[in-house]
Every structure is written in structure tokens, then in C-alpha cells.
Enzyme design. Structure first.
Site, PDB file in Angstrom:
ATOM      1  N   TRP A  21       0.898  -1.036   0.094  1.00 26.64           N
ATOM      2  CA  TRP A  21      -0.097   0.189   0.046  1.00 26.64           C
ATOM      3  C   TRP A  21       1.013   1.136   0.028  1.00 26.64           C
ATOM      4  CZ3 TRP A  21      -1.187   3.074   4.825  1.00 26.64           C
ATOM      5  CH2 TRP A  21      -2.277   3.958   4.513  1.00 26.64           C
ATOM      6  N   ASP A  49       0.799  -8.946   0.804  1.00 26.94           N
ATOM      7  CA  ASP A  49      -0.726  -8.331   0.977  1.00 26.94           C
ATOM      8  C   ASP A  49      -0.757  -7.342   0.137  1.00 26.94           C
ATOM      9  OD1 ASP A  49      -3.167  -8.282   2.660  1.00 26.94           O
ATOM     10  OD2 ASP A  49      -2.273  -6.181   2.644  1.00 26.94           O
ATOM     11  N   TYR A  54      -5.164  -0.531  -4.660  1.00 27.10           N
ATOM     12  CA  TYR A  54      -3.943   0.228  -4.459  1.00 27.10           C
ATOM     13  C   TYR A  54      -3.327   0.546  -5.721  1.00 27.10           C
ATOM     14  CZ  TYR A  54      -3.886  -1.958   0.264  1.00 27.10           C
ATOM     15  OH  TYR A  54      -3.894  -2.384   1.683  1.00 27.10           O
ATOM     16  N   SER A 152     -11.193  -6.501   6.709  1.00 21.66           N
ATOM     17  CA  SER A 152     -10.411  -5.470   7.167  1.00 21.66           C
ATOM     18  C   SER A 152     -11.052  -4.209   7.789  1.00 21.66           C
ATOM     19  CB  SER A 152      -9.328  -4.678   6.057  1.00 21.66           C
ATOM     20  OG  SER A 152      -8.609  -3.930   6.365  1.00 21.66           O
ATOM     21  N   TRP A 205      -1.729  -3.500  10.176  1.00 26.40           N
ATOM     22  CA  TRP A 205      -1.068  -2.504   9.149  1.00 26.40           C
ATOM     23  C   TRP A 205      -0.761  -1.316  10.230  1.00 26.40           C
ATOM     24  CZ3 TRP A 205      -3.384   2.249   8.318  1.00 26.40           C
ATOM     25  CH2 TRP A 205      -5.056   2.122   8.570  1.00 26.40           C
ATOM     26  N   PRO A 207       2.308  -0.884  11.747  1.00 30.81           N
ATOM     27  CA  PRO A 207       2.477  -1.078  13.187  1.00 30.81           C
ATOM     28  C   PRO A 207       3.636  -0.161  13.505  1.00 30.81           C
ATOM     29  CG  PRO A 207       3.732  -2.655  11.543  1.00 30.81           C
ATOM     30  CD  PRO A 207       2.668  -1.823  10.937  1.00 30.81           C
ATOM     31  N   ASN A 295      13.606  -4.162   9.220  1.00 29.54           N
ATOM     32  CA  ASN A 295      12.542  -4.416   9.911  1.00 29.54           C
ATOM     33  C   ASN A 295      12.142  -6.117  10.017  1.00 29.54           C
ATOM     34  OD1 ASN A 295      12.008  -1.577  10.315  1.00 29.54           O
ATOM     35  ND2 ASN A 295      10.549  -1.575   8.414  1.00 29.54           N
TER      36      ASN A 295
END
Length: 333
Positions: A21, A49, A54, A152, A205, A207, A295
Site C-alpha cells: 500500500w 498483502d 492500491y 479489514s 497494518w 505497526p 524491519n
């Protein structure tokens, strides 16, 4: 990489999900996007995902191209339906049977796959009877175009109703994809307890709170050039709610906590959401491969209770917790 079961199912997904996204087909050139996907794969991420909306379907194309040649059975590919696509006509959004059945075919074509592992309702559609929506999702599963279904940003009441219909139809609703971070805890009061009861996991999403929890935004200073806060395509609108000096000062207080654990602030933020047992995976995005490589190291990290307490001391009073903020548009966009 560590793996967790998704909901009350036998499907395992990587603790870190790569999401595209606001990046693929929009902020990031396609060759860099492909490098980010390659970095995800090489660091053990198997779960990806995206959504048809998008970059108005372009993100699915980029992801499909980047994953081409990979062993399909070794991947978990997720996409979503609800937000407008195409020319945005009256039936180009929502969760009607027409839009769902047409959208899954478009997504599979763009992703270059015969099926997705998880097909998700990107929001709740108040304009379509829930029975129609769930029947269409069940048909997608029976046609072999999706293995499981998810949602979602559904609230607890919507999750219960959707889950009950899914059971009647003989399909598995196993996930919810909400925003969740140290600064946005609105799912903790109602959504998480309902999900635990129903056997639904969270795939969360943002985080790192749109980058705020990386510490790059400093109190009293201009936002960095090229950061999400300067992106007028949508990123700036999402991040501005966190750009208050009291919040940014609280984030800076996390630096010694992260340092003592040998983590970056971003890794600390991702490890924090994964400390919630109802969270199956944290979605990360990236504009550079190096961000993925950094990450992903949050996977498998166990935060000691002392660290969790210090995080709450630094940010707990600044976090948004109102369950009513889990919302969907009252009319189709």
C-alpha cells in the site's frame, strides 16, 4: 523468520507480511519495488498483502510481476476488495456480488496466479446485505479462487455477524486486518476479545504508525524531506494525526528502551504488536530494500515485561483507544 497460524485454521503465515500500500505503482519505481520484494523473500517473508484499489490496480500488477517465477505453493498471497477501481462507476466499489465476482478475476489476472490464499473485504459495506456479500465470498472459495476469507477494519459486531454467516455457508473467515500500533490501540477493547472468541487473527497494518514510531519525526522540527508526511498522494493525511509534539516527545522516550534491547525503534514497534497473541502478522511496507532487511529482524523478538511497561509509561496515555474509531464508510466511496 517465525510463523504463526492464521486464525483457527491450519494456514501458517510469516510473522512479517510484506505489503505494498502507498508504494508499488505509486511512490516507488517498479524496479525498486521488485528489489524490495526480493529482499522480503531472501529474508524469509512468505506472506504478501495487496489490494485491487492500491494505485488503482497497479500495485497488484507490480507484485504479480515481482513474484513471477517463485514456487506458488511456498507463498501466501493476500488481496482485498471494496474500494473503487477502474473508472469508478456505480458498481466499481463495495461488496455486492457483482463487484466481488468481477474483482477476484481481475486480481488473479494481475497477480498472475490461479488463486489467492486470503481474499479480504477491505471495509464493511452498509449498502449491500451481509448475506449477499458472504454468499459471494463463499462462492469464490468454492470456485477455488481463494482458500480463506478475511476482512479489514470490521468492528466486533460485524465480525460476529460475518463469522456466523461464514460458518453457515461452510467457509472459514479467519482474519481481520486493522490498524494497530503503540499509538493506535482501538482494537484492544472490543475487536480483539471478539476475535479470540471466534478464532480470528489480526494481520495488522501501520505497526510503526506511518513511520512516526521510527523516531525520524522530531518535536519542534520540520518533517524530513521525502518522508510520508510530505506525500500528498495520501501518506500525509494518514500521518498528520500523530505529528503532535507530545506524541513525538513520547516516541523519543522509547530510544533507551530500544537501545538496551539492541533494536531500532521500528523493530521495537513491530515486536510490540507481535507481542499481542491475537496478532498473526505485522505488515511492513518499504521504499528501499534496506528497510525490509532491517524491519524483518523484529520477527521472533520477545519483549520483556519491563520493556512493555516502559513503553506504556512513555506512550500509553497518548495512544488512541476508542473502539468507535473502527469504522467503514456509511455509503460506498
Amino acid at each position: 523468520m517465525e510463523f504463526r497460524y492464521l486464525g483457527r485454521s491450519g494456514l501458517k503465515i510469516s510473522e512479517i507480511t510484506y505489503g505494498n500500500w502507498l508504494t508499488h505503482g505509486s511512490q516507488v519505481e517498479n524496479d525498486i519495488a521488485t528489489e524490495c520484494v526480493r529482499a522480503a523473500l531472501s529474508n524469509g517473508i512468505t506472506t504478501f498483502d495487496t489490494a485491487d484499489a492500491y494505485a488503482n490496480t497497479a500495485a497488484e500488477v507490480v507484485l504479480g510481476d515481482a513474484l513471477a517465477g517463485e514456487r506458488r505453493e511456498s507463498l501466501e498471497i493476500f488481496t482485498k476488495v471494496y474500494w473503487p477501481t477502474g473508472p469508478k462507476g456505480p458498481n466499481d466499489s463495495g461488496l455486492s456480488r457483482k463487484h466481488i465476482l468481477e474483482s477476484i478475476d481481475g486480481s488473479l489476472r494481475r497477480l498472475k496466479t490461479d488463486y489467492v490464499d486470503l481474499y479480504q473485504a477491505h471495509r464493511y459495506d452498509y449498502e449491500t446485505p451481509l448475506e449477499e456479500t458472504m454468499q459471494a465470498f463463499a462462492d469464490v472459495v468454492r470456485q477455488g479462487k481463494a482458500l480463506y476469507i478475511g476482512v479489514s477494519e470490521w468492528n466486533a459486531e460485524q465480525l460476529r455477524a460475518g463469522h456466523a454467516l461464514a460458518r453457515e455457508l461452510g467457509v472459514q473467515l479467519i482474519s481481520n486486518q486493522p490498524q494497530y500500533s503503540m499509538l493506535w490501540r482501538v482494537i484492544e477493547g472490543e475487536v480483539v476479545p471478539a476475535s479470540e472468541e471466534l478464532g480470528i487473527s489480526q494481520i495488522v497494518w501501520s505497526p510503526v504508525a506511518q513511520g512516526v514510531l521510527t523516531g525520524k519525526y522530531k518535536p519542534g522540527q520540520p518533517v524530513p524531506e521525502g518522508s510520508r508526511a510530505t506525500d500528498e498522494k495520501g501518506g500525509a493525511d494518514m500521518v498528520k494525526r500523530f505529528l503532535r509534539d507530545d506524541v513525538l516527545e513520547g516516541v523519543q522516550r522509547l530510544t533507551p528502551v530500544a537501545d538496551e534491547l539492541g533494536l531500532t525503534l521500528a523493530q521495537l514497534a513491530i515486536a510490540w504488536v507481535l507481542a499481542n497473541e491475537n496478532v498473526a502478522s505485522a505488515i511492513i511496507g518499504a521504499s528501499r530494500p534496506e528497510q525490509v532487511e532491517s524491519n524483518v529482524k523484529a520477527a521472533g523478538v520477545t519483549l520483556p515485561q519491563e520493556a512493555l511497561d516502559r513503553i506504556d509509561e512513555a506512550l500509553g496515555g497518548l495512544a488512541e483507544r476508542d473502539p468507535a474509531l473502527t469504522t467503514s464508510p456509511e455509503t460506498r466511496p
